[in-house]
Motif scaffolding. Structure first.
Motif, PDB file in Angstrom:
ATOM      1  N   VAL A 135      47.617  35.651  46.527  1.00 22.36           N
ATOM      2  CA  VAL A 135      46.462  36.695  46.703  1.00 22.36           C
ATOM      3  C   VAL A 135      45.026  35.417  46.952  1.00 22.36           C
ATOM      4  CG1 VAL A 135      44.531  38.077  45.414  1.00 22.36           C
ATOM      5  CG2 VAL A 135      47.035  38.466  45.719  1.00 22.36           C
ATOM      6  N   ALA A 136      45.368  34.533  46.207  1.00 20.21           N
ATOM      7  CA  ALA A 136      44.211  33.396  45.989  1.00 20.21           C
ATOM      8  C   ALA A 136      44.101  32.837  47.168  1.00 20.21           C
ATOM      9  CB  ALA A 136      44.406  32.395  44.958  1.00 20.21           C
ATOM     10  N   MET A 137      45.083  32.633  48.152  1.00 22.33           N
ATOM     11  CA  MET A 137      44.969  31.867  49.383  1.00 22.33           C
ATOM     12  C   MET A 137      44.312  33.024  50.548  1.00 22.33           C
ATOM     13  SD  MET A 137      48.097  30.370  51.915  1.00 22.33           S
ATOM     14  CE  MET A 137      48.666  29.683  50.349  1.00 22.33           C
ATOM     15  N   ILE A 138      44.489  34.105  50.363  1.00 24.62           N
ATOM     16  CA  ILE A 138      43.793  34.866  51.348  1.00 24.62           C
ATOM     17  C   ILE A 138      42.346  35.016  50.955  1.00 24.62           C
ATOM     18  CG2 ILE A 138      43.752  37.521  51.876  1.00 24.62           C
ATOM     19  CD1 ILE A 138      46.620  37.720  51.146  1.00 24.62           C
ATOM     20  N   LEU A 139      41.936  34.946  49.825  1.00 22.34           N
ATOM     21  CA  LEU A 139      40.559  35.027  49.584  1.00 22.34           C
ATOM     22  C   LEU A 139      39.640  33.880  49.180  1.00 22.34           C
ATOM     23  CD1 LEU A 139      40.726  37.787  46.609  1.00 22.34           C
ATOM     24  CD2 LEU A 139      40.089  38.068  49.087  1.00 22.34           C
ATOM     25  N   ILE A 140      40.409  32.787  49.620  1.00 23.10           N
ATOM     26  CA  ILE A 140      39.851  31.490  49.647  1.00 23.10           C
ATOM     27  C   ILE A 140      38.498  31.277  50.321  1.00 23.10           C
ATOM     28  CG2 ILE A 140      39.707  29.007  50.392  1.00 23.10           C
ATOM     29  CD1 ILE A 140      42.249  28.797  48.801  1.00 23.10           C
ATOM     30  N   TYR A 141      38.591  31.733  51.553  1.00 17.71           N
ATOM     31  CA  TYR A 141      37.249  31.557  52.687  1.00 17.71           C
ATOM     32  C   TYR A 141      36.252  32.747  52.399  1.00 17.71           C
ATOM     33  CZ  TYR A 141      34.802  31.177  57.058  1.00 17.71           C
ATOM     34  OH  TYR A 141      33.930  30.859  57.768  1.00 17.71           O
ATOM     35  N   PRO A 142      36.746  33.806  51.866  1.00 20.72           N
ATOM     36  CA  PRO A 142      35.399  34.559  51.549  1.00 20.72           C
ATOM     37  C   PRO A 142      34.613  34.203  50.302  1.00 20.72           C
ATOM     38  CG  PRO A 142      37.162  36.081  52.151  1.00 20.72           C
ATOM     39  CD  PRO A 142      37.719  34.520  51.989  1.00 20.72           C
ATOM     40  N   TRP A 143      35.480  33.518  49.242  1.00 19.17           N
ATOM     41  CA  TRP A 143      34.568  33.026  48.219  1.00 19.17           C
ATOM     42  C   TRP A 143      33.757  31.798  48.736  1.00 19.17           C
ATOM     43  CZ3 TRP A 143      33.811  34.838  43.659  1.00 19.17           C
ATOM     44  CH2 TRP A 143      34.335  35.588  43.012  1.00 19.17           C
ATOM     45  N   SER A 144      34.385  31.005  49.751  1.00 25.51           N
ATOM     46  CA  SER A 144      33.473  29.733  49.973  1.00 25.51           C
ATOM     47  C   SER A 144      32.248  30.357  50.556  1.00 25.51           C
ATOM     48  CB  SER A 144      34.255  28.971  50.936  1.00 25.51           C
ATOM     49  OG  SER A 144      34.518  29.690  52.273  1.00 25.51           O
ATOM     50  N   ARG A 145      32.318  31.391  51.366  1.00 32.68           N
ATOM     51  CA  ARG A 145      31.073  31.909  52.040  1.00 32.68           C
ATOM     52  C   ARG A 145      30.100  32.448  50.928  1.00 32.68           C
ATOM     53  NH1 ARG A 145      29.865  31.071  57.198  1.00 32.68           N
ATOM     54  NH2 ARG A 145      28.946  33.247  57.213  1.00 32.68           N
ATOM     55  N   GLY A 146      30.595  32.981  50.036  1.00 30.77           N
ATOM     56  CA  GLY A 146      29.569  33.507  48.722  1.00 30.77           C
ATOM     57  C   GLY A 146      29.163  32.326  47.808  1.00 30.77           C
ATOM     58  N   GLY A 153      53.173  46.329  36.494  1.00 32.31           N
ATOM     59  CA  GLY A 153      52.044  46.054  35.815  1.00 32.31           C
ATOM     60  C   GLY A 153      51.893  44.362  35.810  1.00 32.31           C
ATOM     61  N   ALA A 154      52.990  43.781  35.615  1.00 27.49           N
ATOM     62  CA  ALA A 154      52.775  42.132  35.342  1.00 27.49           C
ATOM     63  C   ALA A 154      52.468  41.804  36.608  1.00 27.49           C
ATOM     64  CB  ALA A 154      54.063  41.623  35.038  1.00 27.49           C
ATOM     65  N   ILE A 155      52.841  42.308  38.006  1.00 24.00           N
ATOM     66  CA  ILE A 155      52.496  41.851  39.192  1.00 24.00           C
ATOM     67  C   ILE A 155      51.057  42.019  39.508  1.00 24.00           C
ATOM     68  CG2 ILE A 155      53.091  41.939  41.516  1.00 24.00           C
ATOM     69  CD1 ILE A 155      56.028  42.428  40.967  1.00 24.00           C
ATOM     70  N   ALA A 156      50.796  43.389  39.279  1.00 28.40           N
ATOM     71  CA  ALA A 156      49.400  43.644  39.281  1.00 28.40           C
ATOM     72  C   ALA A 156      48.446  42.947  38.680  1.00 28.40           C
ATOM     73  CB  ALA A 156      49.115  45.277  39.109  1.00 28.40           C
ATOM     74  N   THR A 157      48.665  42.386  37.577  1.00 22.53           N
ATOM     75  CA  THR A 157      47.889  41.635  36.669  1.00 22.53           C
ATOM     76  C   THR A 157      47.646  40.310  37.297  1.00 22.53           C
ATOM     77  OG1 THR A 157      48.477  42.886  34.595  1.00 22.53           O
ATOM     78  CG2 THR A 157      47.408  40.643  34.185  1.00 22.53           C
ATOM     79  N   ALA A 158      48.682  39.757  37.795  1.00 20.89           N
ATOM     80  CA  ALA A 158      48.953  38.426  38.538  1.00 20.89           C
ATOM     81  C   ALA A 158      48.007  38.419  39.826  1.00 20.89           C
ATOM     82  CB  ALA A 158      50.378  38.105  38.722  1.00 20.89           C
ATOM     83  N   ALA A 159      48.087  39.525  40.428  1.00 21.97           N
ATOM     84  CA  ALA A 159      47.280  39.632  41.547  1.00 21.97           C
ATOM     85  C   ALA A 159      45.893  39.525  41.411  1.00 21.97           C
ATOM     86  CB  ALA A 159      47.567  40.826  42.497  1.00 21.97           C
ATOM     87  N   GLY A 160      45.485  40.206  40.203  1.00 23.20           N
ATOM     88  CA  GLY A 160      43.971  40.346  39.778  1.00 23.20           C
ATOM     89  C   GLY A 160      43.478  39.017  39.504  1.00 23.20           C
ATOM     90  N   PHE A 161      44.421  38.163  38.716  1.00 19.69           N
ATOM     91  CA  PHE A 161      43.997  36.903  38.265  1.00 19.69           C
ATOM     92  C   PHE A 161      43.818  35.931  39.532  1.00 19.69           C
ATOM     93  CE2 PHE A 161      45.397  32.439  37.027  1.00 19.69           C
ATOM     94  CZ  PHE A 161      44.287  32.092  36.080  1.00 19.69           C
ATOM     95  N   GLY A 162      44.559  36.130  40.537  1.00 20.48           N
ATOM     96  CA  GLY A 162      44.534  35.371  41.720  1.00 20.48           C
ATOM     97  C   GLY A 162      43.600  35.422  42.606  1.00 20.48           C
ATOM     98  N   ALA A 163      43.031  36.750  42.607  1.00 20.01           N
ATOM     99  CA  ALA A 163      41.661  37.190  43.263  1.00 20.01           C
ATOM    100  C   ALA A 163      40.635  36.280  43.016  1.00 20.01           C
ATOM    101  CB  ALA A 163      41.525  38.433  43.241  1.00 20.01           C
ATOM    102  N   VAL A 164      40.602  36.043  41.363  1.00 21.83           N
ATOM    103  CA  VAL A 164      39.378  35.363  41.016  1.00 21.83           C
ATOM    104  C   VAL A 164      39.440  33.913  41.154  1.00 21.83           C
ATOM    105  CG1 VAL A 164      37.705  35.129  39.125  1.00 21.83           C
ATOM    106  CG2 VAL A 164      38.953  37.357  39.302  1.00 21.83           C
ATOM    107  N   LEU A 165      40.871  33.262  40.816  1.00 20.74           N
ATOM    108  CA  LEU A 165      41.114  32.079  41.074  1.00 20.74           C
ATOM    109  C   LEU A 165      40.529  31.521  42.134  1.00 20.74           C
ATOM    110  CD1 LEU A 165      43.142  29.602  39.853  1.00 20.74           C
ATOM    111  CD2 LEU A 165      44.905  30.581  41.142  1.00 20.74           C
ATOM    112  N   ALA A 166      40.944  31.932  43.239  1.00 26.22           N
ATOM    113  CA  ALA A 166      40.471  31.325  44.609  1.00 26.22           C
ATOM    114  C   ALA A 166      38.940  30.810  44.533  1.00 26.22           C
ATOM    115  CB  ALA A 166      40.465  32.546  45.391  1.00 26.22           C
ATOM    116  N   GLY A 167      37.937  31.654  43.900  1.00 24.06           N
ATOM    117  CA  GLY A 167      36.744  31.481  43.885  1.00 24.06           C
ATOM    118  C   GLY A 167      36.447  30.327  42.827  1.00 24.06           C
ATOM    119  N   VAL A 168      37.184  30.102  41.732  1.00 29.08           N
ATOM    120  CA  VAL A 168      36.830  29.259  40.877  1.00 29.08           C
ATOM    121  C   VAL A 168      37.297  27.786  41.500  1.00 29.08           C
ATOM    122  CG1 VAL A 168      37.544  27.950  38.541  1.00 29.08           C
ATOM    123  CG2 VAL A 168      37.086  30.506  39.016  1.00 29.08           C
ATOM    124  N   MET A 169      38.481  27.888  42.320  1.00 35.61           N
ATOM    125  CA  MET A 169      38.925  26.734  42.769  1.00 35.61           C
ATOM    126  C   MET A 169      38.151  25.789  43.821  1.00 35.61           C
ATOM    127  SD  MET A 169      42.946  27.893  43.428  1.00 35.61           S
ATOM    128  CE  MET A 169      43.517  26.352  44.133  1.00 35.61           C
TER     129      MET A 169
END
Length: 430
Positions: free
Chosen positions: A268-279, A311-327
């Motif tokens: 999930v983080a890999m998919i959202l890296i570029y949108p976060w960089s634009r932000g 539930g654990a996988i969904a929680t992991a996906a949510g964390f990955g979505a934000v992790l991309a921005g911080v990285m």
């Protein structure tokens, strides 16, 4: 993705260095404690002690190597000679972590010595590699774009270093896995070295070490950045290290479930890296720092109660979505701090800033190990027991949710007080 300063080939070569950087960092943070405690039977408290000692050595080496490279003058540059000199030793010592040739009580001393040596050479290599980033890329837009490439390779390194090992050590053993990864690390570091560039116009720093530390420690932007970053990166060290325990003792699943959960985070983080960089290029670093910290708190809350695989996988996906921005954010934020310092002092000191950053943030890894050791011991965990008491599951949930959320709330305060403001995508501040 592109930049006006360099062609795409050296950019990709340089940025590919984040693959081995994150592979070794995340594999060590995720599996070293688990391997020595749960598989080799070393007491958690002893491993915590070893992690504190290696953290001290590593923390001290960061500003020393940083200032040394700032003051280095050679025909090959300030950073590249140190990078090349560290490649083979880092790969060899990383391999030795997973191939212990002693048993019993000697394992503690083996772990302590090998890890301390490994950290010394890895600091020399990685610090000089990361210090090239602000020099190679100069505007906010360039840095956001280059950082997205760096983190793209970094996430691949995380996936390989965190999600893949359970598939390998269960099939081929820890030692063979360590040897294989050691070779991969050496190859990719050399490729990155070939793509690294240094500006010939940058002058050697004239500050003494005392002056360099004083100017760095009195930079308000740096102090607030690094303390906020410490809180965030403590969470990133704690989460992957606690997930193998969460999988085994809360979800009651096999080790391969680690691959699914951690793989979800990084996919999930890999998919959202570029949108976060634009932000970041559009809204600036301070706004994104505040936004990602708040979102991380929300993403970690479900670990307090989730108990099913979906539930654990969904929680992991949510964390990955934000992790991309911080990285993407942390690279760019420190680079603008270094630019501001050059305007203030007239000296270009990436080495000292990355060194002081490493000095402070590295304590997050040691703190992670101490927190894990303390929580596991206090909750009644025993590696020799097939069935753990309910208190162990509760302690593991706190390691994944309550404790990191507290750290993030502290980090939010420092990011709010961060003084630099971007007004345009070219990197200007007010």
């Amino acid at each position: 993705m592109h930049t006006n300063r360099l062609s795409i080939r050296p950019i990709l070569a340089y940025c590919s260095g984040n693959f081995p950087v994150n592979l070794i960092a995340q594999m060590f943070a995720t599996y070293a404690v688990f391997y020595y405690v749960d598989h080799l039977g070393v007491r958690p408290a002893l491993i915590s002690i070893a992690m504190v000692f290696h953290g001290i050595v590593c923390a001290v080496m960061n500003p020393i190597f940083g200032h040394l490279s700032d003051r280095t003058s050679s025909r090959w540059g300030r950073r590249k000679p140190y990078i090349l000199a560290g490649i083979v030793p880092v790969a060899l010592l990383f391999t030795l972590i997973w191939t212990p040739f002693v048993e019993g009580a000697a394992l503690f001393w083996y772990f302590l010595i090998i890890v301390m040596l490994y950290d010394m050479v890895s600091v020399m290599l990685v610090l000089n590699w990361t210090a090239l980033f602000p020099e190679m890329f100069t505007s906010l837009r360039e840095r956001a774009t280059a950082s997205s490439w760096r983190q793209f390779f970094g996430i691949i390194g995380m996936v390989v270093g965190v999600a893949i090992p359970p598939l390998l050590y269960t099939q081929m053993g820890w030692a063979s896995m360590g040897i294989m990864f050691g070779v991969i690390v050496a190859v990719f570091f050399f490729i990155s070295w070939l793509g690294s560039k240094e500006r010939p116009d940058v002058k050697v720093v004239t500050f003494s070490v005392g002056q360099a530390i004083r100017y760095t420690a009195t930079n308000k932007a740096f102090v607030r950045y690094v303390l906020g970053s410490f809180c965030v990166q403590f969470c990133f060290a704690l989460l992957p290290a606690a997930i193998p325990f969460f999988t085994k003792y809360v979800l009651h699943e096999a080790d391969t479930m680690n691959t699914i959960m951690l793989g979800t985070i990084f996919a999930v983080a890999m998919i959202l890296i570029y949108p976060w960089s634009r932000g970041i290029a559009k809204w600036g670093t301070r706004f994104i720092a505040l936004a990602t910290t708040v979102l991380l708190i929300a993403a970690l809350l479900p670990f307090m109660w989730v108990g099913s695989i979906p539930g654990a996988i969904a929680t992991a996906a949510g964390f990955g979505a934000v992790l991309a921005g911080v990285m993407v954010l942390l690279d760019v934020m420190l680079a603008e701090v270094i630019d501001e310092d050059e305007r203030r002092t007239g000296e270009r000191r990436e080495g000292m800033y990355y060194g002081m950053n490493g000095f402070i943030v590295r304590w997050g890894v040691s703190l992670q190990a101490v927190v894990m050791g303390f929580v596991l011991e206090r909750s009644g965990y025993s590696a020799a027991s097939a069935v753990q008491p309910d208190s162990v599951a509760a302690g593991i949930r706190w390691m994944l949710s309550g404790i990191p959320i507290l750290a993030l709330l502290i980090g939010l305060i420092f990011f709010y007080a961060y003084p630099l403001r971007h007004t345009r995508a070219n990197g200007s501040n007010q």
